[in-house]
Design a protein around this motif. Structure first.
Motif, PDB file in Angstrom:
ATOM      1  N   GLY A   1       0.769  -1.185   0.085  1.00 48.52           N
ATOM      2  CA  GLY A   1      -0.126  -0.066   0.002  1.00 48.52           C
ATOM      3  C   GLY A   1       1.028   1.227  -0.060  1.00 48.52           C
ATOM      4  N   PHE A   2       1.992   1.197   0.708  1.00 54.47           N
ATOM      5  CA  PHE A   2       3.064   2.221   0.808  1.00 54.47           C
ATOM      6  C   PHE A   2       3.642   2.751  -0.446  1.00 54.47           C
ATOM      7  CE2 PHE A   2       7.261   3.734   0.998  1.00 54.47           C
ATOM      8  CZ  PHE A   2       7.325   4.810   1.433  1.00 54.47           C
ATOM      9  N   PHE A   3       4.069   1.498  -1.280  1.00 54.90           N
ATOM     10  CA  PHE A   3       4.624   1.599  -2.664  1.00 54.90           C
ATOM     11  C   PHE A   3       3.472   2.046  -3.681  1.00 54.90           C
ATOM     12  CE2 PHE A   3       7.886  -1.058  -1.152  1.00 54.90           C
ATOM     13  CZ  PHE A   3       8.948  -0.604  -1.261  1.00 54.90           C
ATOM     14  N   LEU A   4       2.129   1.809  -3.554  1.00 58.43           N
ATOM     15  CA  LEU A   4       1.091   2.194  -4.342  1.00 58.43           C
ATOM     16  C   LEU A   4       0.894   3.765  -3.987  1.00 58.43           C
ATOM     17  CD1 LEU A   4      -1.069   1.193  -6.503  1.00 58.43           C
ATOM     18  CD2 LEU A   4      -2.573   0.879  -4.557  1.00 58.43           C
ATOM     19  N   ALA A   5       1.066   4.199  -2.807  1.00 57.58           N
ATOM     20  CA  ALA A   5       0.787   5.615  -2.598  1.00 57.58           C
ATOM     21  C   ALA A   5       2.009   6.660  -3.242  1.00 57.58           C
ATOM     22  CB  ALA A   5       0.713   5.859  -1.107  1.00 57.58           C
ATOM     23  N   ILE A   6       3.283   6.044  -3.079  1.00 56.73           N
ATOM     24  CA  ILE A   6       4.309   6.786  -3.555  1.00 56.73           C
ATOM     25  C   ILE A   6       4.175   6.443  -5.137  1.00 56.73           C
ATOM     26  CG2 ILE A   6       6.930   6.417  -4.126  1.00 56.73           C
ATOM     27  CD1 ILE A   6       6.235   7.330  -1.311  1.00 56.73           C
ATOM     28  N   PHE A   7       3.700   5.586  -5.662  1.00 58.85           N
ATOM     29  CA  PHE A   7       3.421   5.583  -6.989  1.00 58.85           C
ATOM     30  C   PHE A   7       2.466   6.584  -7.683  1.00 58.85           C
ATOM     31  CE2 PHE A   7       0.180   3.434  -9.984  1.00 58.85           C
ATOM     32  CZ  PHE A   7       0.817   3.770 -11.131  1.00 58.85           C
TER      33      PHE A   7
ATOM     34  N   ASP B   1      11.291   6.900 -13.161  1.00 62.77           N
ATOM     35  CA  ASP B   1      11.985   5.661 -12.317  1.00 62.77           C
ATOM     36  C   ASP B   1      11.082   5.465 -11.280  1.00 62.77           C
ATOM     37  OD1 ASP B   1      14.220   5.373 -14.103  1.00 62.77           O
ATOM     38  OD2 ASP B   1      15.232   6.831 -13.344  1.00 62.77           O
ATOM     39  N   VAL B   2      10.893   6.234 -10.481  1.00 65.67           N
ATOM     40  CA  VAL B   2      10.278   6.152  -9.155  1.00 65.67           C
ATOM     41  C   VAL B   2       8.879   5.742  -9.328  1.00 65.67           C
ATOM     42  CG1 VAL B   2       9.259   7.284  -7.021  1.00 65.67           C
ATOM     43  CG2 VAL B   2      11.631   8.208  -8.068  1.00 65.67           C
ATOM     44  N   SER B   3       8.021   6.162 -10.147  1.00 60.49           N
ATOM     45  CA  SER B   3       6.637   5.769 -10.407  1.00 60.49           C
ATOM     46  C   SER B   3       6.627   4.250 -11.034  1.00 60.49           C
ATOM     47  CB  SER B   3       5.866   6.577 -11.475  1.00 60.49           C
ATOM     48  OG  SER B   3       6.679   6.603 -12.818  1.00 60.49           O
ATOM     49  N   MET B   4       7.635   4.027 -12.009  1.00 62.46           N
ATOM     50  CA  MET B   4       7.564   2.659 -12.359  1.00 62.46           C
ATOM     51  C   MET B   4       8.159   1.855 -11.492  1.00 62.46           C
ATOM     52  SD  MET B   4       7.238   0.970 -14.935  1.00 62.46           S
ATOM     53  CE  MET B   4       7.155   2.185 -16.381  1.00 62.46           C
ATOM     54  N   TYR B   5       9.134   1.827 -10.702  1.00 64.51           N
ATOM     55  CA  TYR B   5       9.565   0.892  -9.842  1.00 64.51           C
ATOM     56  C   TYR B   5       8.750   0.759  -8.437  1.00 64.51           C
ATOM     57  CZ  TYR B   5      13.656   0.749 -12.827  1.00 64.51           C
ATOM     58  OH  TYR B   5      14.186   0.542 -14.046  1.00 64.51           O
ATOM     59  N   SER B   6       8.193   1.894  -8.015  1.00 68.66           N
ATOM     60  CA  SER B   6       7.088   1.801  -6.813  1.00 68.66           C
ATOM     61  C   SER B   6       5.898   0.994  -7.187  1.00 68.66           C
ATOM     62  CB  SER B   6       6.845   2.969  -6.428  1.00 68.66           C
ATOM     63  OG  SER B   6       6.093   3.744  -7.587  1.00 68.66           O
TER      64      SER B   6
ATOM     65  N   SER C   1       4.615  -2.741  -5.873  1.00 70.30           N
ATOM     66  CA  SER C   1       3.319  -2.905  -5.204  1.00 70.30           C
ATOM     67  C   SER C   1       2.735  -4.174  -5.505  1.00 70.30           C
ATOM     68  CB  SER C   1       2.653  -1.550  -5.307  1.00 70.30           C
ATOM     69  OG  SER C   1       2.059  -1.725  -6.795  1.00 70.30           O
ATOM     70  N   VAL C   2       3.064  -4.474  -6.850  1.00 72.89           N
ATOM     71  CA  VAL C   2       2.504  -5.602  -7.461  1.00 72.89           C
ATOM     72  C   VAL C   2       3.028  -6.836  -7.102  1.00 72.89           C
ATOM     73  CG1 VAL C   2       2.599  -6.960  -9.677  1.00 72.89           C
ATOM     74  CG2 VAL C   2       2.079  -4.604  -9.796  1.00 72.89           C
ATOM     75  N   PHE C   3       4.470  -7.128  -6.913  1.00 74.01           N
ATOM     76  CA  PHE C   3       5.161  -8.057  -6.200  1.00 74.01           C
ATOM     77  C   PHE C   3       4.810  -8.298  -4.654  1.00 74.01           C
ATOM     78  CE2 PHE C   3       7.599  -8.141 -10.189  1.00 74.01           C
ATOM     79  CZ  PHE C   3       7.573  -9.530 -10.327  1.00 74.01           C
ATOM     80  N   MET C   4       4.499  -7.296  -3.983  1.00 73.07           N
ATOM     81  CA  MET C   4       4.179  -7.213  -2.602  1.00 73.07           C
ATOM     82  C   MET C   4       2.753  -7.751  -2.312  1.00 73.07           C
ATOM     83  SD  MET C   4       6.742  -6.395  -0.743  1.00 73.07           S
ATOM     84  CE  MET C   4       7.694  -7.276  -2.073  1.00 73.07           C
ATOM     85  N   GLY C   5       2.034  -7.350  -3.438  1.00 71.21           N
ATOM     86  CA  GLY C   5       0.538  -7.619  -3.202  1.00 71.21           C
ATOM     87  C   GLY C   5       0.199  -9.209  -3.608  1.00 71.21           C
ATOM     88  N   ALA C   6       1.085  -9.505  -4.575  1.00 71.72           N
ATOM     89  CA  ALA C   6       0.916 -10.887  -5.229  1.00 71.72           C
ATOM     90  C   ALA C   6       1.353 -11.972  -3.985  1.00 71.72           C
ATOM     91  CB  ALA C   6       1.788 -11.108  -6.563  1.00 71.72           C
ATOM     92  N   GLY C   7       2.533 -11.565  -3.342  1.00 72.36           N
ATOM     93  CA  GLY C   7       2.755 -12.435  -2.145  1.00 72.36           C
ATOM     94  C   GLY C   7       1.845 -12.335  -1.139  1.00 72.36           C
ATOM     95  N   ALA C   8       1.304 -11.408  -0.784  1.00 69.18           N
ATOM     96  CA  ALA C   8       0.298 -11.253   0.296  1.00 69.18           C
ATOM     97  C   ALA C   8      -0.794 -12.207   0.113  1.00 69.18           C
ATOM     98  CB  ALA C   8      -0.014  -9.944   0.748  1.00 69.18           C
ATOM     99  N   MET C   9      -1.303 -12.157  -1.047  1.00 69.80           N
ATOM    100  CA  MET C   9      -2.427 -12.898  -1.505  1.00 69.80           C
ATOM    101  C   MET C   9      -2.345 -14.180  -1.487  1.00 69.80           C
ATOM    102  SD  MET C   9      -4.627 -10.698  -2.060  1.00 69.80           S
ATOM    103  CE  MET C   9      -3.958 -10.093  -0.750  1.00 69.80           C
ATOM    104  N   ILE C  10      -1.200 -14.845  -1.302  1.00 67.36           N
ATOM    105  CA  ILE C  10      -1.131 -16.497  -1.073  1.00 67.36           C
ATOM    106  C   ILE C  10      -1.629 -16.740   0.280  1.00 67.36           C
ATOM    107  CG2 ILE C  10       0.448 -18.501  -0.586  1.00 67.36           C
ATOM    108  CD1 ILE C  10       2.263 -17.290  -2.927  1.00 67.36           C
ATOM    109  N   MET C  11      -1.702 -16.189   1.210  1.00 67.85           N
ATOM    110  CA  MET C  11      -2.195 -16.447   2.492  1.00 67.85           C
ATOM    111  C   MET C  11      -3.515 -16.402   2.482  1.00 67.85           C
ATOM    112  SD  MET C  11      -0.109 -17.938   4.812  1.00 67.85           S
ATOM    113  CE  MET C  11      -0.669 -17.853   6.202  1.00 67.85           C
ATOM    114  N   ASP C  12      -4.286 -15.469   1.610  1.00 72.20           N
ATOM    115  CA  ASP C  12      -5.570 -15.185   1.637  1.00 72.20           C
ATOM    116  C   ASP C  12      -6.036 -16.148   0.498  1.00 72.20           C
ATOM    117  OD1 ASP C  12      -5.257 -13.323   3.556  1.00 72.20           O
ATOM    118  OD2 ASP C  12      -5.436 -11.451   2.058  1.00 72.20           O
ATOM    119  N   LYS C  13      -5.340 -16.852  -0.220  1.00 74.93           N
ATOM    120  CA  LYS C  13      -5.797 -17.729  -1.160  1.00 74.93           C
ATOM    121  C   LYS C  13      -6.833 -17.050  -2.093  1.00 74.93           C
ATOM    122  CE  LYS C  13      -5.568 -21.465   2.224  1.00 74.93           C
ATOM    123  NZ  LYS C  13      -6.149 -22.631   2.946  1.00 74.93           N
TER     124      LYS C  13
END
Length: 619
Positions: free
Chosen positions: A17-23, A45-50, A54-66
């Motif tokens: 969520g933090f990276f999405l806000a920065i983006f 650079d900042v918008s692209m990498y943030s 955010s995508v990779f952080m979100g995708a990882g977290a969604m594993i536990m939520d199935k």
């Protein structure tokens, strides 16, 4: 241990969520500096990498939520508890293997690119930006191990106990098929193309999330190619997201989430009910009308289903509509969110096919309106047959009052589409403007949003957008594999041998993407298959604009086809009915929409006549 895992997941969601806000902030700054004529390369650079983080952080977290998108029909058909647990362990093991590889090769890639510098900020090294691969991969390994442990623990508790239900034979067959494919892979006695196709279908079939199925097949295929390093899979996943066009995806979802959370959607629904509620089937008509309006704001069919469905499905049921009709109207009309501009699918297609986003947006207006009217025609026909209820007629003065109160929200589509068409801003910037605009009217005009709501909204947006974008990243890796096998050349040869007729080619394309839509989300489907089909279309002198419009509409219809249709799944869960009953309700609307699509194939230029006449410079 479990508490620690959930704590890590919470941190991961918060960081996403933090990276999405920065983006979001960076995109807005980038837009302001561009209008002021100030060069600020660092914002790119900042918008692209943030965004990528955010995508990779979100995708990882969604594993536990199935919550990762998966085909679950086979898993759901297994009622034997032991067999179900064994199948679940198999699924998590495959996901664990992919996450381990993502962690390992992510570390290698990070080390390799560590000393590279950013274009906009030469003083900073680019290497740390690649850390999202090993960090996300490592955390996903932890999640997968945790879930495997839980399944094994539950399985051990059932050892020695009788377990009724069906499914044991299915699990044995699945294990046998994997064993055969493994033997063929290591012995070389089965052609690699057969192994890859069979592995993909088997992984999808047993319920491995689509993103991970794409990733596993990509890795197996790349690993079999000589002189091609395995890290190509994960570097392609990262670079597949490195596209300015894709930045619009989470921003449009954010705009829709802000509209839903700020009760702005409720105001729009009130206006639609006031306008058409007094006719027979008024709520159903209002459902379709609000979807047409909401489509001009969010660009996301799923956001439409969730936002409108949670209000109108219970309201329709309470007023006497059967659940099938309530779900059918809501799910079918939500597909307009992907057709009426702005549309996430159109933004993605324009990036792949290198066509004007503004032209594609304008091309979707007439078909989108026709689809909405056609669905209203179904409501009229069924309204007489089933005696749908009416709402009380709202006095004209009250209607005008409601319209004026909702005018700021109603102006959103005009601002967005007009800005893109006349070149004031790009699709990504329009998505950012939509988000900021929704935030402002929610906070200060309607006062239905609070600043304390923003972290939750950002995290929910990050979760929703990361699911399809992570699948897109693995689809990019598979696309690289398909290029090694020259899939586009094979497709061209197939159509040159089968037919040279445009109509037949487009019918086959529609049939193909309808099938793909039953098992895959639209964004990764486009990334995977449009580059393969587009060269053949050009050989047949089919305009990329027409092809894009047809593919977008077809994939939108895929959102209401079981077993994977996301709009169908969301709407059926709101009404608490089975997928079978839900599809029965959506079928009439699906068929009439398909009929409109066939008319588009037969008379494609007719649909473009008005946009071309009004805005010739765009085409």
């Amino acid at each position: 241990m479990k508490k620690l895992v959930y704590f890590i997941q919470k941190l991961q969601v918060m960081s996403g969520g933090f990276f999405l806000a920065i983006f979001l902030i960076t995109v807005v700054v980038q837009m302001i500096t561009r209008f002021l004529g100030i060069t600020a390369l660092w914002t790119e650079d900042v918008s692209m990498y943030s965004f990528i983080w955010s995508v990779f952080m979100g995708a990882g977290a969604m594993i536990m939520d199935k919550r990762h998108f998966a085909f679950t029909a086979i898993a759901d058909s297994i009622t034997n508890e032991k067999a179900k647990r064994i199948l679940s362990i198999i699924i998590w093991v495959f996901m664990l293997l992919f996450c381990l590889m993502m962690f390992y090769y992510g570390c290698l890639i990070t080390k390799r690119f560590w000393n590279y510098t950013w274009i906009g900020i030469p003083a900073f090294k680019r290497g740390p930006t690649w850390l999202c691969l090993p960090i996300s991969g490592g955390v996903m390994v932890l999640y997968a191990i945790t879930l495997i442990y839980e399944d094994i623990k539950a399985l051990k508790e059932r050892i020695g106990t009788s377990s009724s239900g069906k499914g044991q034979i299915k699990v044995i067959v699945i294990i046998t098929l994997f064993a055969i494919l493994a033997f063929g892979y290591f012995s070389g006695k089965i052609p690699m193309t057969i192994i890859l196709v069979a592995m993909f279908m088997l992984l999808i079939g047993i319920g491995v999330p689509i993103a991970f199925s794409l990733g596993m097949v990509s890795f197996i295929g790349i690993n079999s190619l000589p002189a091609t390093p395995n890290m190509v899979v994960f570097s392609k996943m990262f670079n597949g997201l490195n596209s300015f066009t894709l930045l619009a995806v989470p921003l449009f979802i954010l705009a829709a989430t802000l509209m839903n959370s700020g009760a702005i959607t409720d105001r729009l629904i009130d206006v639609c009910i006031a306008l058409v509620g007094s006719v027979r089937g008024g709520l159903a008509h209002a459902n379709i009308l609000i979807s047409m309006i909401f489509a001009g704001i969010s660009g996301s069919s799923q956001a439409d289903t969730a936002g409108v469905g949670k209000i109108l499905i219970p309201a329709m049921i309470a007023q006497g509509y059967d659940k099938e009709t309530s779900v059918g109207v809501t799910a079918a009309s939500s597909t307009l969110g992907s057709i009426i501009p702005p549309s996430i699918l159109m933004v993605v297609y324009s990036g792949i096919a290198n066509v004007s986003t503004g032209a594609l947006f304008l091309s979707g207006l007439i078909p989108g309106i026709m689809l909405g009217l056609a669905q209203m025609g179904v409501v009229v026909a069924y309204g007489k047959k089933k005696n749908f209820p009416k709402e009380k007629r709202v006095p004209l003065r009250e209607v005008i009052k409601k319209v004026l109160k909702s005018l700021p929200a109603l102006l959103t589509p005009v601002i967005l589409i007009g800005g893109i068409i006349f070149g004031f801003f790009t699709p990504t910037e329009s998505a950012a403007i939509a988000s900021v605009y929704a935030l402002i009217i929610g906070l200060f005009l309607y006062r239905t949003l609070k600043f304390s709501d923003l972290p939750k909204i950002l995290m929910e947006t990050m979760k929703q957008s990361s699911l399809s974008l992570f699948a897109l990243s693995t689809a990019t890796a598979l696309g690289e594999l398909l290029s090694y096998y020259r899939a586009n050349t094979i497709v061209q040869k197939f159509f040159s041998n089968v037919t040279a007729k445009t109509f037949v080619f487009l019918l086959i394309t529609v049939a193909f993407f309808i099938f793909i839509g039953t098992i895959m989300d639209g964004v990764p489907a486009m990334i995977l298959f449009v580059p393969i089909i587009l060269p053949t279309a050009k050989l047949l002198s089919i305009s990329p604009l027409i092809l894009g419009l047809i593919i977008v509409i077809t994939l939108a219809l895929g959102l209401v086809t079981p077993p994977y249709g996301l709009c169908l799944l969301i709407a059926s869960s709101i009404a608490n009915i089975s997928i079978e009953r839900a599809f029965k309700g959506v079928l009439p609307y699906f068929l009439v929409s398909l009929a409109v699509l066939i008319i588009l194939i037969i008379f494609p230029n007719t649909f473009l006549a008005i946009p071309k006449f009004l805005f010739p410079s765009v085409f």
